[in-house]
Motif scaffolding. Structure first.
Motif, PDB file in Angstrom:
ATOM      1  N   ALA A 141     -14.652  94.341  31.455  1.00 12.75           N
ATOM      2  CA  ALA A 141     -14.221  94.589  30.080  1.00 12.75           C
ATOM      3  C   ALA A 141     -12.775  95.064  29.991  1.00 12.75           C
ATOM      4  CB  ALA A 141     -15.143  95.620  29.429  1.00 12.75           C
ATOM      5  N   LEU A 142     -12.178  95.390  31.114  1.00 13.72           N
ATOM      6  CA  LEU A 142     -10.802  95.887  31.130  1.00 13.72           C
ATOM      7  C   LEU A 142      -9.821  94.734  30.908  1.00 13.72           C
ATOM      8  CD1 LEU A 142      -8.848  98.327  31.820  1.00 13.72           C
ATOM      9  CD2 LEU A 142      -8.815  97.389  34.146  1.00 13.72           C
ATOM     10  N   GLY A 143      -8.915  94.901  29.960  1.00  9.78           N
ATOM     11  CA  GLY A 143      -7.855  93.926  29.786  1.00  9.78           C
ATOM     12  C   GLY A 143      -6.783  94.158  30.838  1.00  9.78           C
ATOM     13  N   VAL A 144      -6.266  93.104  31.416  1.00  9.46           N
ATOM     14  CA  VAL A 144      -5.247  93.231  32.463  1.00  9.46           C
ATOM     15  C   VAL A 144      -4.026  92.394  32.083  1.00  9.46           C
ATOM     16  CG1 VAL A 144      -4.681  92.835  34.882  1.00  9.46           C
ATOM     17  CG2 VAL A 144      -6.963  93.656  34.263  1.00  9.46           C
ATOM     18  N   ASP A 196       0.702  93.362  20.720  1.00 10.67           N
ATOM     19  CA  ASP A 196      -0.146  92.217  20.399  1.00 10.67           C
ATOM     20  C   ASP A 196      -0.779  91.642  21.660  1.00 10.67           C
ATOM     21  OD1 ASP A 196      -1.066  89.956  18.572  1.00 10.67           O
ATOM     22  OD2 ASP A 196       0.155  88.840  20.004  1.00 10.67           O
ATOM     23  N   ALA A 197       0.009  91.517  22.733  1.00 12.03           N
ATOM     24  CA  ALA A 197      -0.511  90.987  23.991  1.00 12.03           C
ATOM     25  C   ALA A 197      -1.594  91.902  24.551  1.00 12.03           C
ATOM     26  CB  ALA A 197       0.615  90.827  25.003  1.00 12.03           C
ATOM     27  N   LEU A 198      -1.371  93.205  24.477  1.00  9.10           N
ATOM     28  CA  LEU A 198      -2.359  94.161  24.980  1.00  9.10           C
ATOM     29  C   LEU A 198      -3.647  94.111  24.158  1.00  9.10           C
ATOM     30  CD1 LEU A 198      -0.067  97.218  25.793  1.00  9.10           C
ATOM     31  CD2 LEU A 198      -1.482  95.947  27.415  1.00  9.10           C
ATOM     32  N   GLU A 199      -3.518  93.977  22.851  1.00  7.63           N
ATOM     33  CA  GLU A 199      -4.705  93.889  22.002  1.00  7.63           C
ATOM     34  C   GLU A 199      -5.514  92.639  22.328  1.00  7.63           C
ATOM     35  OE1 GLU A 199      -3.056  94.116  18.092  1.00  7.63           O
ATOM     36  OE2 GLU A 199      -3.259  96.307  17.979  1.00  7.63           O
ATOM     37  N   ARG A 200      -4.801  91.546  22.603  1.00  5.20           N
ATOM     38  CA  ARG A 200      -5.498  90.302  22.927  1.00  5.20           C
ATOM     39  C   ARG A 200      -6.272  90.412  24.240  1.00  5.20           C
ATOM     40  NH1 ARG A 200      -1.416  85.505  22.716  1.00  5.20           N
ATOM     41  NH2 ARG A 200       0.190  87.026  22.227  1.00  5.20           N
ATOM     42  N   VAL A 201      -5.629  90.930  25.286  1.00  3.38           N
ATOM     43  CA  VAL A 201      -6.333  91.006  26.572  1.00  3.38           C
ATOM     44  C   VAL A 201      -7.443  92.049  26.522  1.00  3.38           C
ATOM     45  CG1 VAL A 201      -4.325  90.173  27.856  1.00  3.38           C
ATOM     46  CG2 VAL A 201      -4.694  92.638  27.626  1.00  3.38           C
ATOM     47  N   ALA A 202      -7.231  93.127  25.775  1.00  2.44           N
ATOM     48  CA  ALA A 202      -8.254  94.172  25.672  1.00  2.44           C
ATOM     49  C   ALA A 202      -9.497  93.666  24.938  1.00  2.44           C
ATOM     50  CB  ALA A 202      -7.692  95.406  24.965  1.00  2.44           C
ATOM     51  N   SER A 203      -9.312  92.670  24.062  1.00  2.00           N
ATOM     52  CA  SER A 203     -10.442  92.114  23.308  1.00  2.00           C
ATOM     53  C   SER A 203     -11.028  90.869  23.973  1.00  2.00           C
ATOM     54  CB  SER A 203     -10.006  91.787  21.878  1.00  2.00           C
ATOM     55  OG  SER A 203      -8.994  90.800  21.876  1.00  2.00           O
ATOM     56  N   ARG A 233     -10.640  85.202  31.011  1.00  2.00           N
ATOM     57  CA  ARG A 233     -10.759  86.048  29.822  1.00  2.00           C
ATOM     58  C   ARG A 233     -10.178  87.429  30.106  1.00  2.00           C
ATOM     59  NH1 ARG A 233     -14.027  85.227  25.733  1.00  2.00           N
ATOM     60  NH2 ARG A 233     -14.581  87.432  25.630  1.00  2.00           N
ATOM     61  N   GLY A 234      -9.532  87.981  29.085  1.00  2.00           N
ATOM     62  CA  GLY A 234      -9.053  89.353  29.185  1.00  2.00           C
ATOM     63  C   GLY A 234      -7.890  89.553  30.129  1.00  2.00           C
ATOM     64  N   VAL A 235      -7.027  88.536  30.271  1.00  2.00           N
ATOM     65  CA  VAL A 235      -5.870  88.663  31.155  1.00  2.00           C
ATOM     66  C   VAL A 235      -4.617  88.148  30.454  1.00  2.00           C
ATOM     67  CG1 VAL A 235      -7.215  88.475  33.284  1.00  2.00           C
ATOM     68  CG2 VAL A 235      -6.283  86.404  32.227  1.00  2.00           C
TER      69      VAL A 235
END
Length: 225
Positions: free
Chosen positions: A76-79, A118-125, A100-102
């Motif tokens: 579940a961690l965005g990277v 925005d990039a962090l929100e995308r990978v976190a979701s 997913r999530g990278v």
């Protein structure tokens, strides 16, 4: 959003933390290497991790390897991986390991706080964020791979020797082939690479450039059928 940062440069880490704080992102921890990052994540839950692709001790792909491992351990961690250079092959490795999530961005982009958030929100979701320049490289990677698939092992041998600057006679001697056979292989290579409608000298140069792209991606390796 809670984020951890991993970069061997303390100055970059602090600057990035200040930038993220400015757009409402909480930096819960900062690490100087991938081992420290892994240890921090065990005790400090985060929504996303930001790490440099080249980390100690060899400064090659430690950050990329760590990113793949983090996704395995914390799905579940965005990277979000940051790189000084546009390295499409590295981005491809990351996306193939975890689609997913990278994310993979150039460090030059991080001065745009809104785009970074925005990039962090995308990978976190669970989404994906890839730098536009690297997207272009990924298309080139796939094109080179598709071209490599068209060639037989012998044709790839001939193309490799062409890239080394060998003449037809030298290729024939190296591969223990007749001159006519080498000419036939070269004609097949040029046709399969869609280079049949340009002057001969240009075709040979373009074929060499194609080989260099294939070599850079590893697309010419391990494709014997």
């Amino acid at each position: 959003m809670r984020v951890v940062i991993c970069d061997d440069s303390a100055l970059f880490r602090k600057g990035l933390a200040l930038l993220l704080d400015h757009v409402g992102v909480t930096v819960v921890a900062q690490a100087g290497d991938t081992a420290e990052l892994a240890s921090m994540l065990e005790t400090r839950p985060a929504d996303a991790a930001v790490l440099d692709v080249r980390m100690p001790p060899t400064f090659t792909d430690e950050g990329l390897v760590a990113a793949v491992e983090l996704k395995k351990r914390y799905p579940a961690l965005g990277v979000l991986v940051l790189s000084t250079y546009a390295e499409g092959a590295f981005a491809a490795r990351l996306l193939e390991a975890s689609p997913r999530g990278v994310g993979y961005l150039l460090k030059d982009r991080v001065d745009d706080a809104a785009a970074l958030r925005d990039a962090l929100e995308r990978v976190a979701s669970g989404g994906v964020a890839v730098d536009p320049e690297i997207v272009g490289q990924l298309f080139e990677l796939r094109r080179a791979e598709a071209m490599a698939d068209r060639l037989t092992p012998r044709e790839r041998d001939v193309l490799r020797l062409m890239a080394e600057g060998r003449s037809n006679a030298a290729i024939a001697r190296t591969l223990f082939l007749g001159a006519k056979t080498v000419e036939a292989h070269i004609a097949a290579v040029l046709n399969k690479l869609d280079l049949s409608q340009t002057p001969d000298d240009n075709r040979r140069v373009l074929a060499v450039l194609t080989w260099l792209r294939m070599e850079g991606t590893g697309a010419h390796q391990n494709r014997d059928r």
